[in-house]
Design a protein around this motif. Structure first.
Motif, PDB file in Angstrom:
ATOM      1  N   ILE A  56      45.024  36.466  40.889  1.00 60.39           N
ATOM      2  CA  ILE A  56      44.277  35.340  41.426  1.00 60.39           C
ATOM      3  C   ILE A  56      45.167  34.161  41.800  1.00 60.39           C
ATOM      4  O   ILE A  56      44.875  33.425  42.733  1.00 60.39           O
ATOM      5  CB  ILE A  56      43.172  34.898  40.433  1.00 60.39           C
ATOM      6  CG1 ILE A  56      42.071  34.107  41.149  1.00 60.39           C
ATOM      7  CG2 ILE A  56      43.751  34.103  39.277  1.00 60.39           C
ATOM      8  CD1 ILE A  56      41.075  34.942  41.874  1.00 60.39           C
ATOM      9  N   ASN A  57      46.272  33.983  41.100  1.00 61.32           N
ATOM     10  CA  ASN A  57      47.141  32.827  41.358  1.00 61.32           C
ATOM     11  C   ASN A  57      48.326  33.141  42.262  1.00 61.32           C
ATOM     12  O   ASN A  57      49.123  32.242  42.564  1.00 61.32           O
ATOM     13  CB  ASN A  57      47.653  32.243  40.038  1.00 61.32           C
ATOM     14  CG  ASN A  57      46.546  31.589  39.238  1.00 61.32           C
ATOM     15  OD1 ASN A  57      45.654  30.957  39.798  1.00 61.32           O
ATOM     16  ND2 ASN A  57      46.590  31.754  37.922  1.00 61.32           N
ATOM     17  N   ILE A  58      48.453  34.398  42.697  1.00 60.89           N
ATOM     18  CA  ILE A  58      49.603  34.749  43.538  1.00 60.89           C
ATOM     19  C   ILE A  58      49.175  35.260  44.912  1.00 60.89           C
ATOM     20  O   ILE A  58      49.960  35.219  45.852  1.00 60.89           O
ATOM     21  CB  ILE A  58      50.525  35.779  42.858  1.00 60.89           C
ATOM     22  CG1 ILE A  58      49.738  37.028  42.438  1.00 60.89           C
ATOM     23  CG2 ILE A  58      51.234  35.155  41.670  1.00 60.89           C
ATOM     24  CD1 ILE A  58      50.617  38.112  41.834  1.00 60.89           C
ATOM     25  N   ALA A  59      47.937  35.733  45.046  1.00 62.65           N
ATOM     26  CA  ALA A  59      47.444  36.200  46.339  1.00 62.65           C
ATOM     27  C   ALA A  59      46.681  35.082  47.044  1.00 62.65           C
ATOM     28  O   ALA A  59      46.292  34.095  46.422  1.00 62.65           O
ATOM     29  CB  ALA A  59      46.534  37.405  46.146  1.00 62.65           C
ATOM     30  N   ARG A  60      46.461  35.251  48.337  1.00 61.21           N
ATOM     31  CA  ARG A  60      45.663  34.270  49.084  1.00 61.21           C
ATOM     32  C   ARG A  60      44.229  34.262  48.588  1.00 61.21           C
ATOM     33  O   ARG A  60      43.607  33.211  48.441  1.00 61.21           O
ATOM     34  CB  ARG A  60      45.706  34.594  50.580  1.00 61.21           C
ATOM     35  CG  ARG A  60      44.802  33.695  51.433  1.00 61.21           C
ATOM     36  CD  ARG A  60      45.023  33.936  52.912  1.00 61.21           C
ATOM     37  NE  ARG A  60      44.804  35.316  53.290  1.00 61.21           N
ATOM     38  CZ  ARG A  60      43.602  35.860  53.537  1.00 61.21           C
ATOM     39  NH1 ARG A  60      42.504  35.101  53.416  1.00 61.21           N
ATOM     40  NH2 ARG A  60      43.489  37.118  53.898  1.00 61.21           N
ATOM     41  N   GLU A  61      43.696  35.452  48.341  1.00 54.60           N
ATOM     42  CA  GLU A  61      42.359  35.565  47.781  1.00 54.60           C
ATOM     43  C   GLU A  61      42.218  36.919  47.092  1.00 54.60           C
ATOM     44  O   GLU A  61      42.945  37.874  47.400  1.00 54.60           O
ATOM     45  CB  GLU A  61      41.272  35.443  48.853  1.00 54.60           C
ATOM     46  CG  GLU A  61      41.209  36.603  49.806  1.00 54.60           C
ATOM     47  CD  GLU A  61      39.950  36.619  50.664  1.00 54.60           C
ATOM     48  OE1 GLU A  61      39.106  35.709  50.510  1.00 54.60           O
ATOM     49  OE2 GLU A  61      39.808  37.551  51.480  1.00 54.60           O
ATOM     50  N   VAL A  62      41.292  36.970  46.143  1.00 51.84           N
ATOM     51  CA  VAL A  62      40.913  38.232  45.518  1.00 51.84           C
ATOM     52  C   VAL A  62      39.420  38.426  45.762  1.00 51.84           C
ATOM     53  O   VAL A  62      38.615  37.532  45.485  1.00 51.84           O
ATOM     54  CB  VAL A  62      41.212  38.241  44.005  1.00 51.84           C
ATOM     55  CG1 VAL A  62      40.732  39.551  43.384  1.00 51.84           C
ATOM     56  CG2 VAL A  62      42.702  38.055  43.747  1.00 51.84           C
ATOM     57  N   VAL A  63      39.074  39.570  46.313  1.00 56.75           N
ATOM     58  CA  VAL A  63      37.677  39.905  46.561  1.00 56.75           C
ATOM     59  C   VAL A  63      37.220  40.863  45.462  1.00 56.75           C
ATOM     60  O   VAL A  63      37.766  41.960  45.321  1.00 56.75           O
ATOM     61  CB  VAL A  63      37.482  40.547  47.942  1.00 56.75           C
ATOM     62  CG1 VAL A  63      36.012  40.869  48.180  1.00 56.75           C
ATOM     63  CG2 VAL A  63      38.021  39.624  49.031  1.00 56.75           C
ATOM     64  N   PHE A  64      36.258  40.438  44.674  1.00 60.33           N
ATOM     65  CA  PHE A  64      35.751  41.244  43.562  1.00 60.33           C
ATOM     66  C   PHE A  64      34.511  41.996  44.034  1.00 60.33           C
ATOM     67  O   PHE A  64      33.506  41.394  44.419  1.00 60.33           O
ATOM     68  CB  PHE A  64      35.396  40.347  42.376  1.00 60.33           C
ATOM     69  CG  PHE A  64      36.585  39.674  41.752  1.00 60.33           C
ATOM     70  CD1 PHE A  64      37.355  40.329  40.798  1.00 60.33           C
ATOM     71  CD2 PHE A  64      36.947  38.383  42.119  1.00 60.33           C
ATOM     72  CE1 PHE A  64      38.454  39.717  40.219  1.00 60.33           C
ATOM     73  CE2 PHE A  64      38.037  37.758  41.541  1.00 60.33           C
ATOM     74  CZ  PHE A  64      38.796  38.427  40.589  1.00 60.33           C
ATOM     75  N   ILE A  65      34.589  43.328  44.006  1.00 59.18           N
ATOM     76  CA  ILE A  65      33.522  44.181  44.529  1.00 59.18           C
ATOM     77  C   ILE A  65      32.915  44.995  43.389  1.00 59.18           C
ATOM     78  O   ILE A  65      33.623  45.718  42.687  1.00 59.18           O
ATOM     79  CB  ILE A  65      34.062  45.141  45.608  1.00 59.18           C
ATOM     80  CG1 ILE A  65      34.799  44.364  46.710  1.00 59.18           C
ATOM     81  CG2 ILE A  65      32.936  45.982  46.196  1.00 59.18           C
ATOM     82  CD1 ILE A  65      35.559  45.251  47.685  1.00 59.18           C
TER      83      ILE A  65
END
Length: 202
Positions: A56-65
């Motif tokens: 969560i703190n290193i990627a642009r966004e995290v999509v939780f599916i």
């Protein structure tokens, strides 16, 4: 199955082995792939987000599916606690056809899915060029892992997953055992190894 996970959501993270397992997998993925703040990561079948929040703190966004509303509610509560907004939730049982990802991750999901080949193919179709798909699940086991509960797959033979990767033009960059689930069966401790396989798109 959705009802089962809804009922377990609030207490899901109380089992320390689940937290340790997610951490071990995340570390292996980070060692194999350089994650940066331009990347979109999808956590498929995310549950409470135990794996996805490591990015969560290193990627642009995290999509939780996930198809479990209560599991996704736990994701939202965690995000609020962390005061982070670079995430989205997607309440779909299958795939998001409107986004392209740099990395798709999952944690002990596919043995709960009937059509593994079709689902993996659909997910890989959502990857950008030169992106990654990380598969993490049980090695093939005798069915005792879930006890009396019936699931579509008692783990997987690695050759089966390799074949799916090859059929979808994924080149394997990592394949290894990264964790061992331990359970007491008939009064004795039994090991259930789990493996991580990462493939890269052409």
């Amino acid at each position: 199955m959705v009802e089962y996970f809804n009922s377990k959501a609030k207490d899901w993270d109380k089992e320390n082995y689940r937290i340790e397992r997610a951490k071990a997998v995340a570390e292996e993925i980070k060692n194999a792939i350089i994650i940066n703040n331009s990347m979109s990561v999808a956590d498929f079948g995310c549950g409470t987000g135990l794996l996805g929040f490591h990015f969560i703190n290193i990627a642009r966004e995290v999509v939780f599916i996930d198809s479990s509303e209560e599991m996704l509610n736990q994701v939202v509560q965690k995000a609020k606690t962390m005061n982070t907004e670079n995430y989205r939730i997607l309440a779909k049982p299958e795939v998001d056809h409107y986004n392209k990802y740099d990395l798709i991750i999952n944690l002990m999901v596919f043995h709960h899915i009937n059509n593994v080949e079709e689902t993996i193919s659909q997910l890989i179709g959502q990857l950008k060029k030169s992106s990654y798909f990380a598969f993490f699940d049980l090695d093939s086991e005798d069915g005792s892992f879930h006890g009396e509960d019936i699931v579509p797959h008692n783990g997987f033979k690695r050759e089966y997953i390799r074949k799916i990767f090859a059929n979808n033009s994924l080149s394997i960059i990592l394949e290894k055992q990264v964790f061992v689930n331990k359970k007491i069966i008939d009064g004795k401790e039994k090991n259930y190894p789990v493996f991580l396989m990462i493939g890269k798109c052409a």
